[in-house]
Design a protein around this motif. Structure first.
Motif, short mmCIF file in Angstrom:
data_model
loop_
_atom_site.label_atom_id
_atom_site.label_comp_id
_atom_site.label_asym_id
_atom_site.label_seq_id
_atom_site.Cartn_x
_atom_site.Cartn_y
_atom_site.Cartn_z
N VAL A 214 -9.26 8.32 18.31
CA VAL A 214 -8.78 9.47 17.18
C VAL A 214 -7.82 9.46 16.30
O VAL A 214 -7.42 9.55 15.26
CB VAL A 214 -9.13 10.93 18.14
N VAL A 215 -6.24 9.28 17.11
CA VAL A 215 -5.11 9.24 16.54
C VAL A 215 -5.12 7.81 15.67
O VAL A 215 -4.55 8.48 14.52
CB VAL A 215 -4.29 8.97 17.79
N THR A 216 -5.66 6.85 15.95
CA THR A 216 -5.80 5.69 14.84
C THR A 216 -6.33 5.82 13.70
O THR A 216 -6.07 5.81 12.62
CB THR A 216 -6.44 4.24 15.64
N ALA A 217 -7.79 6.79 13.92
CA ALA A 217 -8.63 7.10 12.71
C ALA A 217 -7.71 8.08 11.85
O ALA A 217 -7.68 7.96 10.70
CB ALA A 217 -9.80 7.76 13.00
N LEU A 218 -6.96 9.08 12.41
CA LEU A 218 -6.22 10.07 11.67
C LEU A 218 -5.13 9.26 10.94
O LEU A 218 -4.95 9.47 9.70
CB LEU A 218 -5.85 11.17 12.43
N ASN A 219 -4.60 8.38 11.62
CA ASN A 219 -3.52 7.48 10.64
C ASN A 219 -4.00 6.67 9.63
O ASN A 219 -3.23 6.51 8.77
CB ASN A 219 -2.73 6.36 11.77
N ALA A 220 -5.25 5.99 9.73
CA ALA A 220 -5.92 5.26 8.70
C ALA A 220 -5.91 6.40 7.49
O ALA A 220 -5.96 5.61 6.31
CB ALA A 220 -7.25 4.77 9.24
N VAL A 221 -6.58 7.58 7.86
CA VAL A 221 -6.42 8.35 6.51
C VAL A 221 -5.28 8.59 5.85
O VAL A 221 -5.22 8.65 4.79
CB VAL A 221 -7.16 10.06 7.22
N LEU A 222 -4.17 8.91 6.75
CA LEU A 222 -2.70 9.00 6.28
C LEU A 222 -2.43 7.65 5.36
O LEU A 222 -1.44 7.88 4.54
CB LEU A 222 -1.71 9.41 7.36
N LEU A 223 -2.80 6.45 5.71
CA LEU A 223 -2.34 5.49 5.11
C LEU A 223 -2.80 5.25 3.82
O LEU A 223 -2.60 4.30 3.29
CB LEU A 223 -2.88 4.05 6.16
#
Length: 437
Positions: A214-223
């Motif tokens: 989930v943390v990785t997915a949120l970071n992908a959105v921010l990227l």
């Protein structure tokens, strides 16, 4: 400024020299590759886009196993081999004359790049104390931008000559830069191998770590800020505002110089999960303001005012970028088990190819086609992802603590110990959040 760019002597500086080497070559490659493959090789833009989409999609799923390889075989040796593989893939572009070989070479390039990023992060984790990692990564980011800027200038020389020989020289330079990178990495000490997997532990444990996913997915959105800078903002400036087209280049230079000068300063106070999530949360608020300012640039203002608004939006955007980068680096390391750093960094790094693959279509549809409402929606989405990062990180910390406690309960205290709990406290105790040594 040089003091901000250069990291401390020792392993961090060696890593920075390796980063500078291949980023210089990549900077020249990025500004010339599209024209080389269309004008010299004869590929269509559709073919190039398809090949790169397939390549980065494959690269995104190979980062985890290659990161796990770095954990098992050692990150230094793995990073060296992947740097050589990247150089070989770039060198193969010199001999490509059709689509299928280009597709294969692009896949090798993307796979090697994704694996190299994971192995380098594992190497850094093995050589740099936890408390200093985000600061070192900030130095490396500054070095990266410096190399890309110089490389882009060299690529500009090739574009000026616009000959097959000039383009081939750029590809040769990029291939040589990865060879030099491999040689530099060999100067680093070997990192002790990770402990063997426990009984019943999966080979790729990160794939079962739902909070980290989930943390990785949120970071992908921010990227999504990556294609925003390289594609969406240039199209917005040209198609939706009355600003001069040269401003596109000026905004890119502004971003590059700002990261070079201030990334280290932005990361200085990020040293644990709490400060990292605060940095990410602030980045979302600043990014929302940036999106609103960019939307304002389409209001039909005088040219000078439009330019000022776009510059203000770009300044806010790069501030958000630096805050988000510092926070995400710290989070990605804090939540990764020490014996699985490579595969966890490989998984976290999938956000980059995902953003590169999905971002262009999403952002052009949202911003260039929809316009002002699209900017506002994007700002709200990025703010939501930044606000959700804190709860997701706390969830991951709780899950890790439960796993650690379960492991402790399997260990019986020594029979001779006068205190029943002696021997259970020190080896596996979870440290309190905050600065770590």
């Amino acid at each position: 400024m040089p003091l901000q760019i250069l990291p401390p002597a020792g392993a961090p500086r060696v890593l920075a020299v390796a980063q500078l080497s291949n980023s210089l070559g990549d900077g020249a490659y990025y500004v010339t590759s599209a024209l080389y493959f269309t004008r010299v090789v004869g590929l269509s833009p559709t073919q190039i886009g398809l090949a790169l989409t397939v390549a980065w999609a494959i690269g995104s799923v190979t980062g985890v196993p290659l990161g796990a390889l770095a954990d098992r075989k050692g990150p230094r040796g793995t990073a060296v081999l992947l740097a050589l593989a990247t150089g070989a893939s770039v060198a193969s572009f010199l001999f490509i004359r059709s689509f299928v070989p280009f597709l294969l070479a692009a896949c090798l390039y993307a796979v090697a790049q994704c694996g190299l990023a994971a192995a380098r992060q594992a190497l850094l984790a093995g050589l740099v104390p936890p408390r200093a990692r985000t600061g070192v990564l900030a130095h490396l980011q500054s070095t990266l931008n410096a190399g890309l800027a110089v490389g882009a200038a060299l690529g500009g020389v090739a574009l000026h000559h616009d000959t097959r020989g000039a383009y081939l020289a750029v590809f040769a330079l990029d291939a040589a830069s990865f060879l030099f990178c491999a040689l530099v990495l060999l100067r680093l000490p070997a990192v002790p191998l990770a402990a063997a997997r426990g009984k019943g532990e999966p080979r790729l444990a990160v794939l079962r770590d739902r909070p980290y996913a989930v943390v990785t997915a949120l970071n992908a959105v921010l990227l999504l800020r990556m294609p925003l800078l390289s594609l969406a903002i240039p199209l917005w400036v040209v198609d939706r505002t009355n600003a001069p087209s040269w401003l596109v280049s000026a905004l890119f230079v502004l971003n590059t110089l700002a990261v070079m000068a201030f990334q280290v300063r932005m990361a200085r106070d990020v040293d644990g999960p709490r400060t990292a999530t605060r940095a990410v949360r602030r980045s979302g608020l600043v990014m929302l303001a940036s999106c609103a300012v960019f939307a304002l640039s389409a209001a039909g203002l005088p040219v000078g005012a439009t330019v000022a608004v776009l510059v203000a939006g770009a300044v806010l955007q790069v501030i958000a970028e630096m805050q988000q980068s510092a926070g995400s680096w710290q989070i990605s390391f804090d939540l990764a088990p020490a014996h699985h750093v490579g595969q966890y960094q490989g998984f976290f790094g999938t956000g980059v190819p995902v953003a590169r693959t999905l971002g262009p279509l999403l952002l052009t549809s949202l911003l260039v086609v929809w316009g002002v409402p699209g900017w506002l929606l994007l700002g709200v989405v990025l703010l939501g992802a930044s606000l959700a990062t804190g709860p997701a990180v706390r969830w991951a910390e709780r899950a890790r603590a439960q796993t650690t406690d379960a492991g402790r309960h399997d260990v019986r205290p020594p029979a001779a110990s006068p205190h029943p709990r002696a021997g259970l406290c020190t080896p596996g105790r979870r440290r309190a959040p905050g600065p770590r040594g």
